[in-house]
Design a protein around this motif. Structure first.
Motif, PDB file in Angstrom:
ATOM      1  N   GLY A 167      48.265 -45.427 -71.877  1.00 22.32           N
ATOM      2  CA  GLY A 167      49.299 -44.693 -72.402  1.00 22.32           C
ATOM      3  C   GLY A 167      50.209 -44.297 -71.340  1.00 22.32           C
ATOM      4  N   LEU A 168      49.556 -43.532 -70.388  1.00 24.29           N
ATOM      5  CA  LEU A 168      50.411 -42.836 -69.196  1.00 24.29           C
ATOM      6  C   LEU A 168      51.176 -43.959 -68.292  1.00 24.29           C
ATOM      7  CD1 LEU A 168      48.135 -39.910 -68.228  1.00 24.29           C
ATOM      8  CD2 LEU A 168      50.298 -39.756 -69.338  1.00 24.29           C
ATOM      9  N   LEU A 169      50.300 -45.132 -67.979  1.00 23.56           N
ATOM     10  CA  LEU A 169      50.962 -46.295 -67.164  1.00 23.56           C
ATOM     11  C   LEU A 169      51.983 -46.853 -68.050  1.00 23.56           C
ATOM     12  CD1 LEU A 169      47.742 -47.615 -65.807  1.00 23.56           C
ATOM     13  CD2 LEU A 169      49.531 -46.089 -64.492  1.00 23.56           C
ATOM     14  N   ASN A 170      51.940 -47.152 -69.236  1.00 25.28           N
ATOM     15  CA  ASN A 170      52.857 -47.723 -69.826  1.00 25.28           C
ATOM     16  C   ASN A 170      54.324 -47.012 -70.180  1.00 25.28           C
ATOM     17  OD1 ASN A 170      51.694 -50.065 -70.528  1.00 25.28           O
ATOM     18  ND2 ASN A 170      50.799 -49.205 -72.248  1.00 25.28           N
ATOM     19  N   GLN A 171      54.063 -45.704 -70.425  1.00 24.92           N
ATOM     20  CA  GLN A 171      55.145 -44.463 -70.092  1.00 24.92           C
ATOM     21  C   GLN A 171      56.038 -44.535 -68.929  1.00 24.92           C
ATOM     22  OE1 GLN A 171      53.549 -40.755 -71.187  1.00 24.92           O
ATOM     23  NE2 GLN A 171      53.638 -41.151 -73.187  1.00 24.92           N
ATOM     24  N   ALA A 172      54.898 -44.731 -67.674  1.00 23.72           N
ATOM     25  CA  ALA A 172      55.745 -44.682 -66.395  1.00 23.72           C
ATOM     26  C   ALA A 172      56.235 -45.926 -66.081  1.00 23.72           C
ATOM     27  CB  ALA A 172      54.627 -44.798 -65.166  1.00 23.72           C
ATOM     28  N   ASP A 173      56.096 -47.220 -66.822  1.00 22.25           N
ATOM     29  CA  ASP A 173      56.694 -48.567 -66.525  1.00 22.25           C
ATOM     30  C   ASP A 173      57.999 -48.554 -67.399  1.00 22.25           C
ATOM     31  OD1 ASP A 173      54.610 -49.378 -64.881  1.00 22.25           O
ATOM     32  OD2 ASP A 173      53.681 -50.526 -66.286  1.00 22.25           O
ATOM     33  N   THR A 174      58.249 -47.728 -68.331  1.00 16.34           N
ATOM     34  CA  THR A 174      59.283 -47.767 -69.183  1.00 16.34           C
ATOM     35  C   THR A 174      60.502 -47.186 -68.708  1.00 16.34           C
ATOM     36  OG1 THR A 174      57.789 -47.640 -71.218  1.00 16.34           O
ATOM     37  CG2 THR A 174      60.206 -47.185 -71.578  1.00 16.34           C
ATOM     38  N   PRO A 175      61.528 -48.013 -68.393  1.00 18.41           N
ATOM     39  CA  PRO A 175      62.671 -47.635 -67.583  1.00 18.41           C
ATOM     40  C   PRO A 175      63.342 -46.332 -68.338  1.00 18.41           C
ATOM     41  CG  PRO A 175      63.124 -49.714 -68.395  1.00 18.41           C
ATOM     42  CD  PRO A 175      61.734 -49.470 -68.930  1.00 18.41           C
TER      43      PRO A 175
END
Length: 114
Positions: A104-112
Motif C-alpha cells: 500500500g505504501l509503495l503504491n501511494q509512493a508511485d501515484t503522481p
C-alpha cells in the motif's frame, strides 16, 4: 503469547519432523498402529537406531507407546501437528499483513501527485 510448554512442544515437533526417517515412521503410523519391530523392518538401519528415532517422536508427543505383553505398540498422535499448523498460520498472517501494508505504501509512493 506462547507458554514455555507450548514453545517446547513446537521445538520438539520441528526437531522430530526434520529427519526423513522419522517422517517415514510417522507416515507408516498414519495407516495403523504398529509394533516397533514392524516399523523398523523397511529401514536399512539397526533396530537400536529406529528406537532412537521413535524416542524423539515420543518426546515430541507425535507417537504414543503402549505395551501388550512383551510387544510395544506405537500409535500416531496428530495433536502436536495442530500446534505447528497454528504457529505457521500466525506467521503467515503476520507477514501477509506487513507485506500488504508495504504494498500500500509503495503504491501511494508511485501515484503522481496532482
Amino acid at each position: 503469547m506462547r507458554t514455555t510448554s507450548q514453545t517446547r512442544l513446537l521445538d520438539s515437533t520441528f526437531h522430530a519432523l526434520a529427519d526423513p526417517t522419522r517422517r517415514a515412521i510417522l507416515q507408516r503410523l498414519t495407516q495403523s498402529d504398529a509394533r516397533v519391530t514392524d516399523l523398523a523392518a523397511p529401514f536399512r538401519i539397526s533396530l537400536n537406531s529406529v528406537s532412537k528415532h521413535i524416542r524423539i517422536l515420543e518426546r515430541a508427543k507425535l507417537v504414543e507407546r503402549r505395551r501388550v505383553g512383551r510387544e510395544h505398540i506405537l500409535r500416531f498422535r496428530a495433536e502436536p501437528l495442530q500446534v505447528v499448523q497454528d504457529w505457521i498460520r500466525k506467521q503467515q498472517d503476520f507477514w501477509r499483513a506487513g507485506l500488504e501494508a508495504l504494498d500500500g505504501l509503495l503504491n501511494q509512493a508511485d501515484t503522481p501527485e496532482k
